[in-house]
Design an enzyme around this catalytic site. Sequence first.
Site, PDB file in Angstrom:
ATOM      1  N   LYS A  45       1.799  -3.430   6.987  1.00 18.72           N
ATOM      2  CA  LYS A  45       2.194  -3.568   5.577  1.00 18.72           C
ATOM      3  C   LYS A  45       3.696  -3.358   5.425  1.00 18.72           C
ATOM      4  O   LYS A  45       4.380  -4.065   4.702  1.00 18.72           O
ATOM      5  CB  LYS A  45       1.415  -2.566   4.715  1.00 18.72           C
TER       6      LYS A  45
ATOM      7  N   TYR B 130      -2.282  -0.651  10.832  1.00 16.68           N
ATOM      8  CA  TYR B 130      -2.494  -1.266   9.502  1.00 16.68           C
ATOM      9  C   TYR B 130      -1.295  -0.955   8.596  1.00 16.68           C
ATOM     10  O   TYR B 130      -0.675  -1.867   8.044  1.00 16.68           O
ATOM     11  CB  TYR B 130      -3.791  -0.759   8.842  1.00 16.68           C
TER      12      TYR B 130
ATOM     13  N   SER C  23       0.828  -1.202   0.000  1.00 13.74           N
ATOM     14  CA  SER C  23       0.000   0.000   0.000  1.00 13.74           C
ATOM     15  C   SER C  23       0.863   1.252   0.000  1.00 13.74           C
ATOM     16  O   SER C  23       1.931   1.265   0.613  1.00 13.74           O
ATOM     17  CB  SER C  23      -0.878  -0.007   1.267  1.00 13.74           C
TER      18      SER C  23
HETATM   19  P1  NAD Z   1     -10.997  -7.131   1.298  1.00 12.72           P
HETATM   20  O1  NAD Z   1     -11.234  -7.049   2.773  1.00 12.72           O
HETATM   21  O2  NAD Z   1     -12.125  -6.926   0.382  1.00 12.72           O
HETATM   22  O3  NAD Z   1     -10.356  -8.558   0.926  1.00 12.72           O
HETATM   23  C1  NAD Z   1      -9.512  -9.240   1.812  1.00 12.72           C
HETATM   24  C2  NAD Z   1      -9.923 -10.701   1.746  1.00 12.72           C
HETATM   25  O4  NAD Z   1      -9.072 -11.449   2.598  1.00 12.72           O
HETATM   26  C3  NAD Z   1     -11.377 -10.928   2.219  1.00 12.72           C
HETATM   27  O5  NAD Z   1     -12.050 -11.764   1.317  1.00 12.72           O
HETATM   28  C4  NAD Z   1     -11.202 -11.617   3.581  1.00 12.72           C
HETATM   29  O6  NAD Z   1     -12.257 -12.520   3.871  1.00 12.72           O
HETATM   30  C5  NAD Z   1      -9.871 -12.334   3.373  1.00 12.72           C
HETATM   31  N1  NAD Z   1      -9.129 -12.594   4.625  1.00 12.72           N
HETATM   32  C6  NAD Z   1      -8.879 -11.722   5.628  1.00 12.72           C
HETATM   33  N2  NAD Z   1      -8.156 -12.338   6.595  1.00 12.72           N
HETATM   34  C7  NAD Z   1      -7.950 -13.614   6.165  1.00 12.72           C
HETATM   35  C8  NAD Z   1      -7.276 -14.738   6.706  1.00 12.72           C
HETATM   36  N3  NAD Z   1      -6.665 -14.671   7.900  1.00 12.72           N
HETATM   37  N4  NAD Z   1      -7.255 -15.895   5.996  1.00 12.72           N
HETATM   38  C9  NAD Z   1      -7.885 -15.971   4.792  1.00 12.72           C
HETATM   39  N5  NAD Z   1      -8.545 -14.940   4.217  1.00 12.72           N
HETATM   40  C10 NAD Z   1      -8.563 -13.782   4.906  1.00 12.72           C
HETATM   41  O7  NAD Z   1      -9.813  -6.119   0.996  1.00 12.72           O
HETATM   42  P2  NAD Z   1      -9.247  -5.620  -0.422  1.00 12.72           P
HETATM   43  O8  NAD Z   1      -9.600  -4.177  -0.558  1.00 12.72           O
HETATM   44  O9  NAD Z   1      -9.613  -6.579  -1.478  1.00 12.72           O
HETATM   45  O10 NAD Z   1      -7.670  -5.693  -0.147  1.00 12.72           O
HETATM   46  C11 NAD Z   1      -6.934  -6.838  -0.527  1.00 12.72           C
HETATM   47  C12 NAD Z   1      -5.493  -6.597  -0.104  1.00 12.72           C
HETATM   48  O11 NAD Z   1      -5.024  -5.383  -0.689  1.00 12.72           O
HETATM   49  C13 NAD Z   1      -5.335  -6.439   1.402  1.00 12.72           C
HETATM   50  O12 NAD Z   1      -4.123  -7.071   1.797  1.00 12.72           O
HETATM   51  C14 NAD Z   1      -5.210  -4.935   1.595  1.00 12.72           C
HETATM   52  O13 NAD Z   1      -4.432  -4.600   2.724  1.00 12.72           O
HETATM   53  C15 NAD Z   1      -4.508  -4.527   0.324  1.00 12.72           C
HETATM   54  N6  NAD Z   1      -4.749  -3.126  -0.049  1.00 12.72           N
HETATM   55  C16 NAD Z   1      -6.030  -2.682  -0.215  1.00 12.72           C
HETATM   56  C17 NAD Z   1      -6.243  -1.329  -0.548  1.00 12.72           C
HETATM   57  C18 NAD Z   1      -7.631  -0.785  -0.727  1.00 12.72           C
HETATM   58  O14 NAD Z   1      -7.795   0.457  -0.692  1.00 12.72           O
HETATM   59  N7  NAD Z   1      -8.640  -1.619  -0.905  1.00 12.72           N
HETATM   60  C19 NAD Z   1      -5.158  -0.480  -0.718  1.00 12.72           C
HETATM   61  C20 NAD Z   1      -3.867  -0.975  -0.540  1.00 12.72           C
HETATM   62  C21 NAD Z   1      -3.674  -2.313  -0.205  1.00 12.72           C
HETATM   63  C1  WQD Z   2      -9.563   9.497   0.675  1.00 14.79           C
HETATM   64  C2  WQD Z   2      -9.820  10.975   0.884  1.00 14.79           C
HETATM   65  C3  WQD Z   2     -10.105  11.592   3.175  1.00 14.79           C
HETATM   66  C4  WQD Z   2     -13.784   9.250   3.742  1.00 14.79           C
HETATM   67  C5  WQD Z   2      -6.928   4.516   2.840  1.00 14.79           C
HETATM   68  C6  WQD Z   2      -5.903   3.790   3.647  1.00 14.79           C
HETATM   69  C7  WQD Z   2      -4.871   3.199   2.730  1.00 14.79           C
HETATM   70  C8  WQD Z   2      -5.528   2.362   1.656  1.00 14.79           C
HETATM   71  C9  WQD Z   2      -6.532   3.185   0.901  1.00 14.79           C
HETATM   72  C10 WQD Z   2      -5.476   0.088   2.407  1.00 14.79           C
HETATM   73  C11 WQD Z   2      -9.072  11.554   2.065  1.00 14.79           C
HETATM   74  C12 WQD Z   2     -11.400  11.804   2.399  1.00 14.79           C
HETATM   75  C13 WQD Z   2     -12.650   9.829   3.202  1.00 14.79           C
HETATM   76  C14 WQD Z   2     -14.886  10.054   4.106  1.00 14.79           C
HETATM   77  C15 WQD Z   2     -13.654  11.991   3.375  1.00 14.79           C
HETATM   78  N1  WQD Z   2      -6.168   1.218   2.211  1.00 14.79           N
HETATM   79  N2  WQD Z   2     -12.587  11.175   3.019  1.00 14.79           N
HETATM   80  N3  WQD Z   2     -14.773  11.413   3.904  1.00 14.79           N
HETATM   81  O1  WQD Z   2      -7.212   7.529   3.563  1.00 14.79           O
HETATM   82  O2  WQD Z   2      -6.284   7.853   1.202  1.00 14.79           O
HETATM   83  O3  WQD Z   2      -6.317   5.579   2.188  1.00 14.79           O
HETATM   84  O4  WQD Z   2      -7.491   3.660   1.850  1.00 14.79           O
HETATM   85  O5  WQD Z   2      -4.351  -0.112   2.153  1.00 14.79           O
HETATM   86  O6  WQD Z   2      -3.995   2.436   3.508  1.00 14.79           O
HETATM   87  O7  WQD Z   2      -5.263   4.725   4.498  1.00 14.79           O
HETATM   88  O8  WQD Z   2      -8.462   6.687   1.512  1.00 14.79           O
HETATM   89  O9  WQD Z   2     -10.819   6.783   0.893  1.00 14.79           O
HETATM   90  O10 WQD Z   2     -10.223   6.815   3.360  1.00 14.79           O
HETATM   91  O11 WQD Z   2      -9.774   8.842   1.925  1.00 14.79           O
HETATM   92  O12 WQD Z   2     -13.573  13.221   3.214  1.00 14.79           O
HETATM   93  O13 WQD Z   2     -15.955   9.587   4.598  1.00 14.79           O
HETATM   94  O14 WQD Z   2     -11.204  11.153   1.159  1.00 14.79           O
HETATM   95  O15 WQD Z   2      -9.886  12.654   4.084  1.00 14.79           O
HETATM   96  O16 WQD Z   2      -8.704  12.881   1.730  1.00 14.79           O
HETATM   97  P1  WQD Z   2      -7.036   7.039   2.170  1.00 14.79           P
HETATM   98  P2  WQD Z   2      -9.898   7.226   1.957  1.00 14.79           P
END
Ligand code: NAD
Ligand code: WQD
Length: 350
Positions: free
Chosen positions: A152, A148, A123
């Site tokens: 990562k 979190y 991330s």
């Molecule tokens: P998500 O929660 O939709 O998907 C995660 C999946 O992992 C779910 O299906 C959940 O049931 C499964 N899971 C959780 N813990 C588990 C375990 N112990 N064993 C087996 N399965 C498990 O999240 P996502 O948005 O699809 O994110 C996927 C990956 O990408 C995550 O590692 C997250 O940290 C990373 N990521 C997401 C974002 C984002 O904004 N969505 C941004 C950066 C990184």
């Molecule tokens: C985006 C913008 C908020 C919600 C997060 C995690 C990051 C990654 C992606 C997992 C910001 C604003 C948000 C709301 C708002 N996840 N906002 N009202 O914070 O960039 O990243 O998600 O890896 O680790 O930190 O994403 O969508 O929460 O916020 O005004 O109800 O929207 O202030 O400027 P963020 P976000």
Amino acid sequence: MILVTGGAGYIGSHAVLELLLAGEEVLVLDNLCHSSRIAIDRVEQLAGRPLQFVKGDVRNRSLLAALFASYPIRAVMHFAGLKAVGESVREPLRYYETNVSGSIALCQAMAEAGVFRLVFSSSATVYGESPMMPITEDRPTGVPTNPYGQSKLMAESVLKGLAESDPRWSIGLLRYFNPIGAHESGLIGEDPNGVPNNLLPYMLQVAVGRRRQLNVYGADYPTPDGTGIRDYIHVVDLVKGHLKALERLEAVRGVSVWNLGTGKGHSVREMITAFEEVTGRPLPHVIKPRRAGDIAQCWSDPGKAWQELGWRAERDLISMLADAWRWQSNNPRGYAEPTPEKKTPTALAS
Ligand code: NAD
Ligand code: WQD
């Protein structure tokens, strides 16, 4: 066969679909703690072919050993993890155990089975508060402000140490910026548990009437319109980057880091304006104080992924929002079963 951990989740399900469409055999391991089996069914429907699904925990070492012994796994995409920033502050150990120990258990099972190609979901949060934009991969990682983000960064350090200890490893650390959107079918998409942390899922729930209004966290940032700027990337572009990374890992060894972003930033106000254009209706919102831990702006320089993977994001903001809106308006309650019509018992029917 490709093992996809967390393959029932938001990003994982989109990745599984792309893998199936590319002709790969896929095994999904997911404990369904934050997703639904329905997503798997719909991915098979969209792909027109089956996948293998095992409900289980990535921390379960005996299960992992059994999977590697039973299936011809040649590489792993590791999505399984917990990702809610706010929740991580309340339950740090659960986040370290799942995101770090879960990754360690997976790598141990991979090594014992002689499987050394791994794509890891990292991330942009590992960059912490970066003063200058855009962010390139050689930017030093920062100090993530929550467990979190720390989990990562810790997982990345573990994987780097692992690759340094054994030249057989080929690991891709994919640093996602802000994934949004959904597959164009409207059948699969993001379905957050509880109150959405992230901007777009919250906006979508306001638009379908599940939430009253959007809280805009801060309009006093040092940005052109005062609201936070992020690099939103379509989830389909994001997962296509995963397939390119997997291909690249055939040819390289060690750890490779790639930013997956568009290289463009959009502010919250711009998101609201574009969203209202897509839905054709105003989005009720109110300005609130800044959210703790938020940074003013964050967007990528995705040039390295273009040079090394031949990948770049292709979908624009309107497509991201239109695809997300189609998913949410077709599935107002996400994957939850629609509440059955309340049937009046016949005795009371008259
Ligand atoms: P998500 O929660 O939709 O998907 C995660 C999946 O992992 C779910 O299906 C959940 O049931 C499964 N899971 C959780 N813990 C588990 C375990 N112990 N064993 C087996 N399965 C498990 O999240 P996502 O948005 O699809 O994110 C996927 C990956 O990408 C995550 O590692 C997250 O940290 C990373 N990521 C997401 C974002 C984002 O904004 N969505 C941004 C950066 C990184
Ligand atoms: C985006 C913008 C908020 C919600 C997060 C995690 C990051 C990654 C992606 C997992 C910001 C604003 C948000 C709301 C708002 N996840 N906002 N009202 O914070 O960039 O990243 O998600 O890896 O680790 O930190 O994403 O969508 O929460 O916020 O005004 O109800 O929207 O202030 O400027 P963020 P976000």
